[in-house]
Design an enzyme around this catalytic site. Structure first.
Site, PDB file in Angstrom:
ATOM      1  N   ASP A  29      -8.268  -5.961  -2.382  1.00 49.79           N
ATOM      2  CA  ASP A  29      -7.622  -5.476  -3.599  1.00 49.79           C
ATOM      3  C   ASP A  29      -6.133  -5.396  -3.271  1.00 49.79           C
ATOM      4  O   ASP A  29      -5.739  -5.360  -2.094  1.00 49.79           O
ATOM      5  CB  ASP A  29      -8.192  -4.131  -4.051  1.00 49.79           C
ATOM      6  CG  ASP A  29      -7.833  -3.831  -5.516  1.00 49.79           C
ATOM      7  OD1 ASP A  29      -6.935  -4.520  -6.052  1.00 49.79           O
ATOM      8  OD2 ASP A  29      -8.440  -2.929  -6.122  1.00 49.79           O
TER       9      ASP A  29
HETATM   10  C1  BGC Z   1      -6.774  -3.383  -9.192  1.00 52.75           C
HETATM   11  C2  BGC Z   1      -7.540  -4.691  -9.283  1.00 52.75           C
HETATM   12  C3  BGC Z   1      -6.617  -5.788  -9.737  1.00 52.75           C
HETATM   13  C4  BGC Z   1      -5.465  -5.883  -8.776  1.00 52.75           C
HETATM   14  C5  BGC Z   1      -4.467  -6.970  -9.127  1.00 52.75           C
HETATM   15  C6  BGC Z   1      -5.513  -3.515  -8.402  1.00 52.75           C
HETATM   16  O1  BGC Z   1      -4.721  -2.370  -8.532  1.00 52.75           O
HETATM   17  O2  BGC Z   1      -7.604  -2.392  -8.625  1.00 52.75           O
HETATM   18  O3  BGC Z   1      -8.614  -4.556 -10.171  1.00 52.75           O
HETATM   19  O4  BGC Z   1      -7.322  -7.001  -9.831  1.00 52.75           O
HETATM   20  O5  BGC Z   1      -4.764  -4.638  -8.780  1.00 52.75           O
HETATM   21  O6  BGC Z   1      -3.762  -6.624 -10.267  1.00 52.75           O
END
Ligand code: BGC
Length: 726
Positions: free
Chosen positions: A218
């Site tokens: 993530d």
């Molecule tokens: C989120 C993800 C997301 C990623 C990219 C993170 O903060 O938890 O779900 O895909 O950011 O934006």
């Protein structure tokens, strides 16, 4: 490639792209998942910056309520077409975390409180997307069930609930749909960060489930690049300007990390790029403008199947909905004009259009009146009309990625409005817009209640379609609406304390909890009405080596065509494990004309009936199972039983097995009983007579008290013989 070149592949080139290498191009990964969030300029993962216009489909909270994998797959396919047109290789979704608490701020991005449903719909979404030549990123792996302290909190979970609930949907999607990538979550599980967790990323994901794709972090989940690489995390996102690649090189050079680990992960990044390139070559991109026009119409059709009719009571001689053509309608509440249609954070889509329910209703009822939120005006408008349609819901600032909700209540101003309108007009329909559960006080006083959750950019039209009867509602609650927040399973263990959240409710999540505790609820899991009625008859179950064939006849007993969501639940009343009364094991959606009957077949794979036995693993416990079919978890219309075989799940005997356990064994039991009778002839008639107390003594320790009459070696030999006979 030399070591430095290989290490460079292990983190992003920038916020959204991988590095290029050796013939493999740099590819773009970007959010989703209910549309495409491609940022042309500066990147951010908080949903702050702008992104290119894209169709905003119904978010997962709405798709979950459809219970319909075909519709969900269609959404995936359409998102893939827009991603191809925007040259995006991977869309960051679906999010399939379980709704453990109704307070989780990101519940609008997740499908359900049930792992069967989440896995079914997650697989459909991935299959749809990937059939369009674009990769998915299954997220957030795993146990990311709250936003509070999400980058550090340790989700402390026993292995059984972890396997049976929190990992189960992931397992299903990995095995059935093979997502190109899996995104590890921010949080820790039982003290180990997901991004550094070899058990999660390697033992379970790769060795047990056979996953061969790429694991991506993530955004910002990596704390220590070398540790996470060794644990099985291939790609760090976003890129950090090469700093972490240098750490990887240094670790290899210092002999702390085997170069083969770098080779393997770099190979997976290169393979992803090659896969994306090949898939793109097979599917030429279509012009975006045409896609946007088609997709808006499809988004409306799909949203119509995501709306849950919670109540529809007669006022006078007929139910309030659908609205009678030509009736004088007062539309009340700002959400009718300014829709809430998605949540905030990284999934925020810049829609190509936005329909409001007000405009769409006006097309069919040109004389309707509209009032915003003033109770006095609303009351006057409601009195003057034949029916009031009141739009309520959660304000946008109350649900978002990044924080959790504090309660389930509607804002006070909305409650005042509700009271004023109900007092003025008994014929009141309430339409709720919210990505999570909200409680409506005294729902029994609201004759018609419609859950429109968050429906995407075309939801306004879909609401009008359902209210006017152009679409017959068929969606079902994928999450229980409890009577009180304090009744909910995680109430005392959410969001945790001092860096830990204890999943003390174990396997009792969602309806499993409310049913096990026989708690009254406002609306049960699976509930949803239609403008017609259905009958469920002739339930039959046939066992196969790999599962069950469940058959039931569904009849549309009303006057209009409708879709029924058939729900199959299984329970095992007598069990070695503490179990909920029932769990969803299969579903089917069937559309029937008025009066039509059809035999519906639901396949229940064996794995859906398996439980996790600590020290043994997955197994179907032998014995009798209850199979129930119904219209919700509390509206069960037919029941039957089936007996299943299963392995001997008793733990092997050892010197710490209790006397009671040894006596139950068919081989060791009679011999030990006879031996005991010799040693204590007075009690020879009834071994049970020795009392419960002795039964709980480990056999090895009973011997120590037998004055050396039997040797430890003799009893060990007996236990070995008994174990061999198993
Ligand atoms: C989120 C993800 C997301 C990623 C990219 C993170 O903060 O938890 O779900 O895909 O950011 O934006």
């Amino acid at each position: 490639m030399n070591l430095t070149e290989k290490a460079a592949l292990l983190s992003g080139k920038d916020f959204w792209h991988t590095e290029a290498a050796d013939g493999a191009p740099s590819v773009m990964l970007t959010d989703g998942p209910h549309g495409l969030r491609k940022q042309a300029g500066e990147g951010d993962h908080l949903g702050l910056g702008d992104s290119n216009p894209a169709t905003c489909f119904p978010p997962a909270v709405a798709l979950g309520a459809s219970f319909d994998p075909d519709l969900v797959a269609e959404v995936g396919t359409m998102i893939a077409a827009e991603a191809r047109a925007e040259d995006v290789a991977v869309v960051l979704g679906p999010g399939i975390n379980l709704k453990r608490s109704p307070l989780c701020g990101r519940n609008f991005e997740y499908f359900s409180e049930d792992p069967h449903l989440s896995g079914l719909l997650g697989s459909a979404w991935v299959r749809g997307l990937q059939s369009g030549g674009v990769g998915a990123s299954l997220k957030h792996f795993a146990a990311n069930n709250q936003e509070h302290d999400r980058l550090r909190v340790s989700a402390d979970i026993d292995e059984r609930p972890l396997r049976e609930l929190y990992l189960r949907a992931f397992e299903r999607v990995v095995r059935d749909a093979d997502p190109w990538t899996v995104m590890c979550s921010y949080n820790a599980i039982n003290g180990v960060l997901a991004s550094e967790n070899p058990w999660l990323l390697t033992t379970v994901l790769r060795e047990e489930w056979g996953y061969a794709g790429l694991v991506v972090s993530d955004w910002g989940a990596v704390r220590d690049r070398v540790t996470s690489l060794a644990a099985g995390l291939d790609l760090q996102m976003p890129g950090v300007g090469g700093a972490s690649d240098a750490e990887v090189v240094a670790a290899v050079e210092a002999g702390e990390l085997d170069e083969s680990v770098v080779d393997r992960s770099a190979g997976r990044v290169a393979a992803l790029a090659a896969r994306a390139q090949a898939a793109a070559a097979e599917r030429p991109a279509r012009p975006l403008a045409a896609l946007h026009a088609e997709h808006h119409d499809a988004a409306r059709r799909i949203a119509g199947h995501c709306i849950v009719l919670l109540r529809n009571e007669p006022v006078g001689d007929a139910p309030l909905l659908p609205l009678t053509p030509g009736s004088r309608i007062a539309v009340i509440g700002e959400f009718a004009r300014t829709p809430r249609y998605q949540g905030a954070g990284s999934s925020r889509i810049n829609p190509t259009r936005l329909d409001s329910a007000l405009e769409e209703l006006r097309r069919l009822h040109p004389d309707l009146t509209f009032t915003g939120d003033d109770p006095a005006e609303a009351s006057a408008a409601a009195t003057a009309a034949e029916v009031a349609v009141l739009f309520l819901g959660l304000p946008a600032e109350e649900e978002s990625e990044g924080f959790d909700r504090a309660h389930l209540d509607l804002p006070v101003e909305q409650l005042d409005l509700l009271a004023a309108v109900l007092a003025a007009q008994p014929r009141t329909v309430v339409v709720l817009s919210a990505g999570g559960v909200v409680s409506v006080p005294h729902p029994e006083q609201v004759p018609a209640l419609v859950q429109a959750s968050l429906l995407g950019q075309a939801g306004g039209g879909a609401v009008a379609d359902v209210l006017t009867g152009r679409v017959n509602p068929s969606a079902r609650l994928a999450e229980t609406v409890p009577l009180r927040l304090a009744d909910s399973p995680a109430f005392l263990d959410f969001p945790g304390e001092r860096g830990h959240v204890r999943y003390g409710e174990g396997v009792f999540v969602g309806y499993r909890w409310y049913d096990a505790r026989a708690l009254p609820v406002t609306f049960p899991f699976g509930h949803g009405l239609s403008y017609t009625t259905f009958e469920h008859t002739d339930l039959g179950v046939h066992g196969r080596p790999d599962g069950l064939d469940v058959q039931v006849t569904i009849t549309n007993t009303g006057a209009v065509t409708g879709r029924e969501v058939v729900q199959v639940y299984a329970g095992k009343p007598a069990s070695q494990l503490t179990r909920p009364p029932r769990a969803l094991v299969g579903t089917a959606v069937v559309e029937l004309a008025a009066g039509e009957s059809r035999v519906v077949r639901v396949d229940v794979p064996l794995h859906a009936l398996e439980s996790w036995f600590t020290g043994y693993g997955w197994a179907v416990e032998a014995g009798e199972y209850t199979i129930e079919v119904g219209a919700s978890s509390r509206d069960l219309r037919a029941r039957t039983h089936v007996s299943l075989d299963g392995p001997d799940l008793r733990p092997l005997l050892h010197l710490e097995s209790t006397l009671g356990e040894v006596l139950e064994d068919p081989v060791a039991g009679p011999l030990v009983a006879a031996g005991l009778a010799e040693m204590a002839p007075d009690e020879a008639d009834d071994v049970e007579g020795m009392g419960q107390m002795l039964m709980s003594f480990p056999i090895g320790r009973v011997l120590t008290m037998a004055g050396g009459a039997v040797s430890t070696a003799d009893i060990q030999a007996l236990l070995d013989a008994a174990n061999q006979a198993r």
